[in-house]
Design an enzyme around this catalytic site. Structure first.
Site, PDB file in Angstrom:
ATOM      1  N   SER A 172      40.656 -14.544   1.195  1.00 35.59           N
ATOM      2  CA  SER A 172      39.377 -14.006   0.754  1.00 35.59           C
ATOM      3  C   SER A 172      39.477 -12.725  -0.049  1.00 35.59           C
ATOM      4  CB  SER A 172      38.467 -13.774   1.976  1.00 35.59           C
ATOM      5  OG  SER A 172      39.110 -12.925   2.901  1.00 35.59           O
ATOM      6  N   SER A 173      40.685 -12.201  -0.243  1.00 37.33           N
ATOM      7  CA  SER A 173      40.831 -11.000  -1.065  1.00 37.33           C
ATOM      8  C   SER A 173      42.229 -10.954  -1.661  1.00 37.33           C
ATOM      9  CB  SER A 173      40.568  -9.738  -0.247  1.00 37.33           C
ATOM     10  OG  SER A 173      41.600  -9.534   0.703  1.00 37.33           O
TER      11      SER A 173
END
Length: 199
Positions: free
Chosen positions: A17-18
């Site tokens: 997610s990042s």
């Protein structure tokens, strides 16, 4: 890729997610279960912009098997899971999630997805029933749906105070319990009305 026939490919998908997160653990797990090709995405925002996933869905073919390390890598909600598995089923693609031990090649895996579909449908129906009960209760108390209208008398009193004192709009709105957006819309409408009358 190896020399397997095209219909036998096992294709992996990994997502974090990042940018700061690492794909290594997912890649290792997917390689250990024999994935012939792995597509990846690194999310940098809240939007589901997934070029790796889009490329995967463009290349995957009937007879292939999609593998993820866990459901959260592929979907963010039950509805999205059901939509995705429906799309895979239409493509005649099997699906495996390693952590949840879901495998649509097996009766247990297919049963799990059927149960998830039933749960989602039940949630939708319960939500609809609660909404209907709320509307019925409000109607019984003499209220209709939607946001209650602001009392015009309060708005006029607020206008008079605002135009004849040094109080700010925020202070006037707080005194009379009206929203600032509604108050300014009322001021604008009143000004236009006055201009029409003066012509």
């Amino acid at each position: 890729m190896n020399n397997k026939q095209r219909s036998q490919y096992r294709i992996g998908y990994a997502r974090v997610s990042s940018i700061g997160q690492n794909l290594d653990a997912q890649l290792d797990a997917l390689q250990q279960v024999g994935c012939d090709k792995i597509f990846t995405d690194k999310m940098t925002g809240s939007r589901m912009n997934r070029p790796g996933w889009d490329e995967l869905m463009g290349q995957i073919r009937a007879g292939d098997t999609l593998v993820v390390t866990e459901l959260s890598r592929m979907t963010r909600s039950l509805l999205n899971l059901l939509e995705t598995t429906k799309e895979l089923d239409a493509k005649q693609v099997e699906f495996i999630s390693l952590r949840e031990q879901i495998d649509t090649n097996t009766a247990t895996g297919r049963c799990f997805l059927s149960i998830m579909g039933a749960v989602h449908q039940m949630e939708r129906e319960l939500k609809a029933e609660r909404a209907a009960a709320g509307r019925k209760a409000a109607k019984a108390r003499g209220r209709s749906g939607g946001r209650p209208k602001t009392d015009q008398g309060k708005l006029e009193q607020a206008r008079i105070l605002y135009e004849n004192s040094e109080q700010t709009a925020a202070q006037v709105c707080e005194v009379f319990g009206v929203g600032r957006r509604t108050f300014f819309a009322y001021l604008s409408a009143h000004k236009q009305e006055q201009e029409v009358c003066s012509q």
